[in-house]
Scaffold this motif. Structure first.
Motif, PDB file in Angstrom:
ATOM      1  N   PRO A 161      33.211  34.238  -4.652  1.00  0.00           N
ATOM      2  CA  PRO A 161      32.174  33.262  -4.281  1.00  0.00           C
ATOM      3  C   PRO A 161      32.269  32.751  -2.855  1.00  0.00           C
ATOM      4  CG  PRO A 161      33.825  32.218  -5.667  1.00  0.00           C
ATOM      5  CD  PRO A 161      34.169  33.684  -5.612  1.00  0.00           C
ATOM      6  N   THR A 162      33.291  33.157  -2.094  1.00  0.00           N
ATOM      7  CA  THR A 162      33.284  32.758  -0.682  1.00  0.00           C
ATOM      8  C   THR A 162      32.229  33.557   0.085  1.00  0.00           C
ATOM      9  OG1 THR A 162      35.036  34.335  -0.159  1.00  0.00           O
ATOM     10  CG2 THR A 162      35.727  32.087  -0.639  1.00  0.00           C
ATOM     11  N   GLY A 163      31.709  34.608  -0.530  1.00  0.00           N
ATOM     12  CA  GLY A 163      30.663  35.398   0.122  1.00  0.00           C
ATOM     13  C   GLY A 163      29.289  34.935  -0.333  1.00  0.00           C
ATOM     14  N   VAL A 164      28.596  34.232   0.543  1.00  0.00           N
ATOM     15  CA  VAL A 164      27.297  33.666   0.166  1.00  0.00           C
ATOM     16  C   VAL A 164      26.293  34.765  -0.165  1.00  0.00           C
ATOM     17  CG1 VAL A 164      26.569  33.482   2.594  1.00  0.00           C
ATOM     18  CG2 VAL A 164      25.478  32.052   0.873  1.00  0.00           C
ATOM     19  N   LEU A 165      26.356  35.886   0.553  1.00  0.00           N
ATOM     20  CA  LEU A 165      25.394  36.971   0.298  1.00  0.00           C
ATOM     21  C   LEU A 165      25.692  37.658  -1.020  1.00  0.00           C
ATOM     22  CD1 LEU A 165      25.326  38.426   3.897  1.00  0.00           C
ATOM     23  CD2 LEU A 165      23.631  36.928   2.854  1.00  0.00           C
ATOM     24  N   ALA A 166      26.992  37.813  -1.319  1.00  0.00           N
ATOM     25  CA  ALA A 166      27.374  38.428  -2.583  1.00  0.00           C
ATOM     26  C   ALA A 166      26.914  37.563  -3.756  1.00  0.00           C
ATOM     27  CB  ALA A 166      28.893  38.622  -2.627  1.00  0.00           C
ATOM     28  N   LEU A 167      27.036  36.243  -3.605  1.00  0.00           N
ATOM     29  CA  LEU A 167      26.573  35.336  -4.671  1.00  0.00           C
ATOM     30  C   LEU A 167      25.082  35.508  -4.921  1.00  0.00           C
ATOM     31  CD1 LEU A 167      28.393  31.986  -3.815  1.00  0.00           C
ATOM     32  CD2 LEU A 167      28.594  33.272  -5.946  1.00  0.00           C
ATOM     33  N   MET A 168      24.312  35.581  -3.833  1.00  0.00           N
ATOM     34  CA  MET A 168      22.866  35.727  -3.992  1.00  0.00           C
ATOM     35  C   MET A 168      22.516  37.070  -4.608  1.00  0.00           C
ATOM     36  SD  MET A 168      21.021  33.958  -0.745  1.00  0.00           S
ATOM     37  CE  MET A 168      22.213  33.854   0.549  1.00  0.00           C
ATOM     38  N   SER A 169      23.353  38.084  -4.287  1.00  0.00           N
ATOM     39  CA  SER A 169      23.052  39.428  -4.795  1.00  0.00           C
ATOM     40  C   SER A 169      23.266  39.540  -6.299  1.00  0.00           C
ATOM     41  CB  SER A 169      23.892  40.472  -4.056  1.00  0.00           C
ATOM     42  OG  SER A 169      25.216  40.496  -4.554  1.00  0.00           O
ATOM     43  N   LEU A 170      23.931  38.537  -6.904  1.00  0.00           N
ATOM     44  CA  LEU A 170      24.082  38.563  -8.371  1.00  0.00           C
ATOM     45  C   LEU A 170      22.720  38.470  -9.052  1.00  0.00           C
ATOM     46  CD1 LEU A 170      27.120  36.168  -9.025  1.00  0.00           C
ATOM     47  CD2 LEU A 170      27.065  38.646  -9.361  1.00  0.00           C
ATOM     48  N   GLY A 171      21.771  37.835  -8.403  1.00  0.00           N
ATOM     49  CA  GLY A 171      20.447  37.673  -9.001  1.00  0.00           C
ATOM     50  C   GLY A 171      20.491  36.863 -10.283  1.00  0.00           C
ATOM     51  N   ALA A 172      21.355  35.857 -10.321  1.00  0.00           N
ATOM     52  CA  ALA A 172      21.505  35.049 -11.532  1.00  0.00           C
ATOM     53  C   ALA A 172      20.362  34.047 -11.633  1.00  0.00           C
ATOM     54  CB  ALA A 172      22.852  34.327 -11.510  1.00  0.00           C
ATOM     55  N   THR A 173      19.654  34.094 -12.739  1.00  0.00           N
ATOM     56  CA  THR A 173      18.464  33.250 -12.884  1.00  0.00           C
ATOM     57  C   THR A 173      18.732  32.087 -13.835  1.00  0.00           C
ATOM     58  OG1 THR A 173      17.733  34.789 -14.576  1.00  0.00           O
ATOM     59  CG2 THR A 173      16.795  35.068 -12.383  1.00  0.00           C
ATOM     60  N   ALA A 174      17.863  31.093 -13.771  1.00  0.00           N
ATOM     61  CA  ALA A 174      17.990  29.909 -14.616  1.00  0.00           C
ATOM     62  C   ALA A 174      18.061  30.315 -16.085  1.00  0.00           C
ATOM     63  CB  ALA A 174      16.806  28.984 -14.384  1.00  0.00           C
ATOM     64  N   GLY A 175      18.950  29.666 -16.819  1.00  0.00           N
ATOM     65  CA  GLY A 175      19.078  29.927 -18.244  1.00  0.00           C
ATOM     66  C   GLY A 175      20.105  30.978 -18.590  1.00  0.00           C
ATOM     67  N   THR A 176      20.574  31.709 -17.593  1.00  0.00           N
ATOM     68  CA  THR A 176      21.611  32.704 -17.857  1.00  0.00           C
ATOM     69  C   THR A 176      22.990  32.071 -17.614  1.00  0.00           C
ATOM     70  OG1 THR A 176      21.597  33.579 -15.594  1.00  0.00           O
ATOM     71  CG2 THR A 176      20.103  34.604 -17.174  1.00  0.00           C
ATOM     72  N   THR A 177      24.021  32.776 -18.072  1.00  0.00           N
ATOM     73  CA  THR A 177      25.373  32.225 -18.007  1.00  0.00           C
ATOM     74  C   THR A 177      26.165  32.912 -16.899  1.00  0.00           C
ATOM     75  OG1 THR A 177      25.335  31.784 -20.368  1.00  0.00           O
ATOM     76  CG2 THR A 177      27.513  31.867 -19.330  1.00  0.00           C
ATOM     77  N   VAL A 178      26.882  32.123 -16.124  1.00  0.00           N
ATOM     78  CA  VAL A 178      27.838  32.683 -15.175  1.00  0.00           C
ATOM     79  C   VAL A 178      29.226  32.187 -15.566  1.00  0.00           C
ATOM     80  CG1 VAL A 178      26.202  32.846 -13.258  1.00  0.00           C
ATOM     81  CG2 VAL A 178      27.632  30.833 -13.474  1.00  0.00           C
ATOM     82  N   THR A 179      30.208  33.019 -15.271  1.00  0.00           N
ATOM     83  CA  THR A 179      31.589  32.684 -15.605  1.00  0.00           C
ATOM     84  C   THR A 179      32.391  32.529 -14.329  1.00  0.00           C
ATOM     85  OG1 THR A 179      31.339  34.056 -17.553  1.00  0.00           O
ATOM     86  CG2 THR A 179      33.569  33.404 -16.981  1.00  0.00           C
ATOM     87  N   ILE A 180      33.142  31.446 -14.265  1.00  0.00           N
ATOM     88  CA  ILE A 180      33.999  31.200 -13.105  1.00  0.00           C
ATOM     89  C   ILE A 180      35.444  31.370 -13.555  1.00  0.00           C
ATOM     90  CG2 ILE A 180      34.586  29.570 -11.269  1.00  0.00           C
ATOM     91  CD1 ILE A 180      32.123  27.906 -12.408  1.00  0.00           C
ATOM     92  N   THR A 181      36.191  32.205 -12.850  1.00  0.00           N
ATOM     93  CA  THR A 181      37.623  32.321 -13.137  1.00  0.00           C
ATOM     94  C   THR A 181      38.396  32.091 -11.839  1.00  0.00           C
ATOM     95  OG1 THR A 181      37.551  34.692 -12.747  1.00  0.00           O
ATOM     96  CG2 THR A 181      37.348  33.988 -15.018  1.00  0.00           C
ATOM     97  N   ALA A 182      39.582  31.520 -11.979  1.00  0.00           N
ATOM     98  CA  ALA A 182      40.405  31.273 -10.796  1.00  0.00           C
ATOM     99  C   ALA A 182      41.868  31.433 -11.153  1.00  0.00           C
ATOM    100  CB  ALA A 182      40.145  29.876 -10.251  1.00  0.00           C
ATOM    101  N   ASP A 183      42.624  31.932 -10.202  1.00  0.00           N
ATOM    102  CA  ASP A 183      44.072  32.084 -10.347  1.00  0.00           C
ATOM    103  C   ASP A 183      44.742  31.508  -9.107  1.00  0.00           C
ATOM    104  OD1 ASP A 183      44.794  33.723 -12.810  1.00  0.00           O
ATOM    105  OD2 ASP A 183      43.122  34.856 -11.949  1.00  0.00           O
ATOM    106  N   GLY A 184      45.702  30.629  -9.328  1.00  0.00           N
ATOM    107  CA  GLY A 184      46.397  30.041  -8.189  1.00  0.00           C
ATOM    108  C   GLY A 184      46.706  28.587  -8.465  1.00  0.00           C
ATOM    109  N   PRO A 185      47.428  27.946  -7.558  1.00  0.00           N
ATOM    110  CA  PRO A 185      47.904  26.585  -7.814  1.00  0.00           C
ATOM    111  C   PRO A 185      46.779  25.577  -8.054  1.00  0.00           C
ATOM    112  CG  PRO A 185      48.421  27.299  -5.559  1.00  0.00           C
ATOM    113  CD  PRO A 185      47.957  28.502  -6.307  1.00  0.00           C
ATOM    114  N   ASP A 186      45.650  25.760  -7.387  1.00  0.00           N
ATOM    115  CA  ASP A 186      44.551  24.796  -7.574  1.00  0.00           C
ATOM    116  C   ASP A 186      43.395  25.403  -8.379  1.00  0.00           C
ATOM    117  OD1 ASP A 186      43.785  26.591  -5.655  1.00  0.00           O
ATOM    118  OD2 ASP A 186      43.362  25.109  -4.089  1.00  0.00           O
ATOM    119  N   ALA A 187      43.761  26.296  -9.302  1.00  0.00           N
ATOM    120  CA  ALA A 187      42.738  27.019 -10.074  1.00  0.00           C
ATOM    121  C   ALA A 187      41.828  26.078 -10.854  1.00  0.00           C
ATOM    122  CB  ALA A 187      43.409  28.013 -11.022  1.00  0.00           C
TER     123      ALA A 187
END
Lengths: 130, 88
Positions: free
Chosen positions: B47-73
């Protein structure tokens, strides 16, 4: 936080450069100095040495400037400006105009340094629109 | 907080993941040391890539999953989930 790197948008069209600047503000360029350098001095279609040189000076807040050209003479005129005023902290970047500017602005707003912003703008070429 | 942890959350988008929220997400994601991914419809991007995020084409009502690994996950996942749930 360090003052952000500046961004200059060089276009043949004053409206195109200004409009892209407005888009960047919406996406969150925040404190990043984004300066549009579009058109000739009288607002016609073309590029201007003076418009570009002034924009670089205006965008420079001490941590460097990334210059994004739209096409052709936007590159050539910017190169002439940089040949006359060579600086290691002003980078002319080969990137898609809109996507490159968006990636650059978001990276600059996150505190990225000159090299990080150049990289982000260039990567825009390899990210599919959808 | 343990030196290394992972966290995950799913968000049903109230609005399309278009330019404005993508810009917010990318700027916020860059502030964490954790490695973060956002997944949608079988694709995963950094998600640090703004263009990559937009390229997901995620629309309202759909689900996105956020995962993180690291000390401040956990903080990363909470912060990005908040941005996504309040997107307009």
């Amino acid at each position: 936080m360090n003052r952000p790197v500046g961004i200059v948008l060089v276009s043949h069209s004053r409206g195109l450069a200004a409009g892209l600047g407005e888009l960047l503000a919406q996406i969150g360029s925040g404190e990043v100095p984004v300066v549009a350098a579009g058109g000739t001095t009288d607002g016609g279609i073309g590029t201007s040495y003076d418009v570009i040189a002034n924009a670089i000076a205006q965008a420079d807040h001490g941590n460097g400037v990334v210059v994004l050209p739209d096409l052709g003479s936007a590159v050539l005129t910017t190169r002439t400006v940089l040949d006359d005023h060579p600086r290691p902290d002003v980078a002319l970047v080969d990137a898609p105009f809109v996507e490159g500017a968006v990636a650059a602005a978001v990276t600059a707003a996150s505190g990225g340094d000159l090299q990080a912003i150049v990289t982000a703008a260039k990567e825009a070429r390899d990210v599919p629109k959808f | 907080m343990s030196p290394s942890s992972s966290a995950q959350a799913s968000v049903v988008l109230p609005a399309h993941l278009h330019a404005r929220p993508a810009g917010k997400l990318a700027q916020s994601a860059a502030r964490f040391t954790a490695t973060i991914h956002i997944g949608h419809n079988g694709r995963t991007v950094n998600p640090t890539g703004v263009l990559a995020l937009m390229s997901l084409g995620a629309t309202a009502g759909t689900t996105v999953t956020i995962t993180a690994d690291g000390p401040d996950a956990q903080a990363a996942v909470d912060t990005l989930a908040e941005i996504l749930t309040t997107a307009e």
